[in-house]
Write an enzyme that holds these catalytic residues in place. Structure first.
Site, PDB file in Angstrom:
ATOM      1  N   ASP A   1      28.964  -5.306 -24.232  1.00 14.59           N
ATOM      2  CA  ASP A   1      28.494  -4.193 -23.384  1.00 14.59           C
ATOM      3  C   ASP A   1      29.205  -2.874 -23.723  1.00 14.59           C
ATOM      4  O   ASP A   1      28.674  -1.789 -23.519  1.00 14.59           O
ATOM      5  CB  ASP A   1      28.741  -4.471 -21.887  1.00 14.59           C
ATOM      6  CG  ASP A   1      28.593  -5.914 -21.465  1.00 14.59           C
ATOM      7  OD1 ASP A   1      28.783  -6.807 -22.315  1.00 14.59           O
ATOM      8  OD2 ASP A   1      28.307  -6.164 -20.293  1.00 14.59           O
TER       9      ASP A   1
ATOM     10  N   ASP B   1      33.739   1.117 -18.296  1.00 17.83           N
ATOM     11  CA  ASP B   1      32.333   1.351 -17.985  1.00 17.83           C
ATOM     12  C   ASP B   1      31.969   2.830 -17.829  1.00 17.83           C
ATOM     13  O   ASP B   1      30.907   3.160 -17.297  1.00 17.83           O
ATOM     14  CB  ASP B   1      31.939   0.586 -16.712  1.00 17.83           C
ATOM     15  CG  ASP B   1      31.803  -0.906 -16.974  1.00 17.83           C
ATOM     16  OD1 ASP B   1      31.224  -1.260 -18.026  1.00 17.83           O
ATOM     17  OD2 ASP B   1      32.264  -1.709 -16.139  1.00 17.83           O
TER      18      ASP B   1
HETATM   19  N1  GLY Z   1      28.240  -4.478 -18.123  1.00 19.84           N
HETATM   20  C1  GLY Z   1      27.921  -5.383 -17.162  1.00 19.84           C
HETATM   21  C2  GLY Z   1      26.676  -6.151 -17.332  1.00 19.84           C
HETATM   22  O1  GLY Z   1      25.874  -5.966 -18.226  1.00 19.84           O
HETATM   23  O2  GLY Z   1      26.504  -7.018 -16.488  1.00 19.84           O
END
Ligand code: GLY
Length: 384
Positions: A170, A112
């Site tokens: 994501d 992330d």
């Molecule tokens: N990357 C985490 C979400 O979109 O919940």
């Protein structure tokens, strides 16, 4: 009332594009509301030394530490406000909260880093061109690089769970940081893994209609282990925020590469979203397009805000007709988000601007709540 030059320009542009939405007044009002709301968040975050994420079931503010995946969005909001208003108070606050993430770029146990480091130090670098933020971006790119497997050709998303090598849609959002790190260093290894990741995701993550799976896991030889979901309704369903991440991700790949295949992919995702009959008439999707309790299912404002922002970039890369459609759809989302149904008032929603997002419904958390990233992408869209 003071109206700042950049606001006037962007609002005039949006108004010209949006025709009858009357968006100029609505977005101006939303921005002024945000300038009041954010004071509450700055105050509470500052005294706790933590960063706003959402609210708990009683409506109290939930703050997180710098290693949470959402930590970059609050500094990002302050950088967006600085960009929109030119008010140096936001710049000092943004620098202060960005500085709280000093240890994040070294993290090698998360994918992330794009969200965390690019929304904070990425903005700081764009504004100030300072050594501290430059180093943070390069360090984070190195950490992401350590999560790339050459045989599989993708960056690993999670280190937990039942999967051998999970990659979530994501993860497309981390590529911006990698492209930027190559622009800064002129070392193209970061750009190359971003391209590999985008190409393999394009190959394996999308269905024929250009909706996407949430999680694709790989065997160690690069073959597919499984395709399914973690935050969506079912393995075959259409998790709303995942579609938005994909749209945003391929749009940014086109920005950095000008490779037409990324533009086609972004447009195909956009066309899928825009024409999907399961999205309600106000264009704010249910948390999953296949949620069984539609029309009573919770919405996901964060997915709508990400989509609105991505479409405003995408429309600039497209021929007039298609670009006009994307701009119009984005403006319709923004107009809805400015309505009292979604837009908060100062003193409500613990200081967040937008309500009605859904973080992780299957996990039983963050259902129909404000989320810091919904506010961030809404402000980014206003800036665009
Ligand atoms: N990357 C985490 C979400 O979109 O919940």
């Amino acid at each position: 009332m003071t109206v700042f030059p950049k606001i006037i320009l962007s609002l005039l542009a949006v108004l010209a594009a949006a025709g009858g939405h009357g968006l100029d007044r609505k977005l101006d009002k939303a921005l002024r509301t945000e300038m009041k709301c954010v004071r509450t968040l700055v105050c509470k975050a500052d005294s706790a030394g933590r960063l706003p994420r959402t609210t708990d079931p009683s409506g109290n503010l939930v703050l997180v530490g710098p290693h949470d995946w959402t930590s970059g969005f609050f500094p990002g909001i302050l950088w967006e406000l600085y960009g929109l208003t030119g008010d140096s108070t936001y710049r000092s606050q943004a620098r202060k909260f960005t500085g709280m993430l000093y240890s994040v770029p070294e993290m090698k146990n998360t994918h992330d880093l794009g969200f965390m480091v690019f929304c904070s130090y990425g903005h700081q670098y764009a504004a100030d061109r300072d050594e501290e933020s430059k180093k943070a971006i390069i360090k984070a790119a190195e950490s992401l690089y350590s999560r790339y497997d050459e045989k599989i050709g993708l960056i690993r998303s999670w280190d937990f769970g039942k999967w051998n090598y999970p990659v979530i849609i994501d993860n497309m959002m981390n590529l911006e940081l990698l492209f930027e790190a190559s622009e800064i260093t002129r070392d193209f290894k970061y750009r190359q893994i971003a391209i590999d990741h985008a190409d393999n995701t394009m190959r394996n993550h999308f269905r024929e209609d250009f909706s996407s799976w949430h999680v694709v896991s790989y065997n160690s030889d690069g073959s597919i282990e499984s395709k399914g979901t973690h935050q969506g309704y079912s393995d075959g369903s259409v998790w709303a925020r995942g579609q938005a991440w994909g749209l945003y991700g391929y749009t940014l790949c086109y920005r950095y590469t000008r490779d037409p295949k990324y533009l086609s992919q972004a447009r195909a995702i956009a066309d899928f979203i825009i024409s999907d009959p399961r999205i309600p008439s106000d264009h704010i999707p249910y948390w999953d397009y296949c949620a069984p309790d539609i029309p009573d299912a919770p919405r996901d404002v964060s997915a709508a805000a990400i989509t609105a922002s991505a479409l405003l970039e995408l429309c600039g890369y497209c021929p007039k007709d298609a670009g006009g459609r994307y701009r119009e759809y984005s403006c319709s989302i923004l107009a809805s988000l400015c309505s009292p149904k979604y837009l908060s008032k100062p003193g409500r929603n613990a200081g967040f601007l937008l309500g009605h997002s859904t973080g992780n419904l299957p996990g039983g958390v963050e259902i129909d709540v404000p989320l810091v990233y919904a506010d961030y992408y809404f402000l980014e869209a206003i800036g665009r």
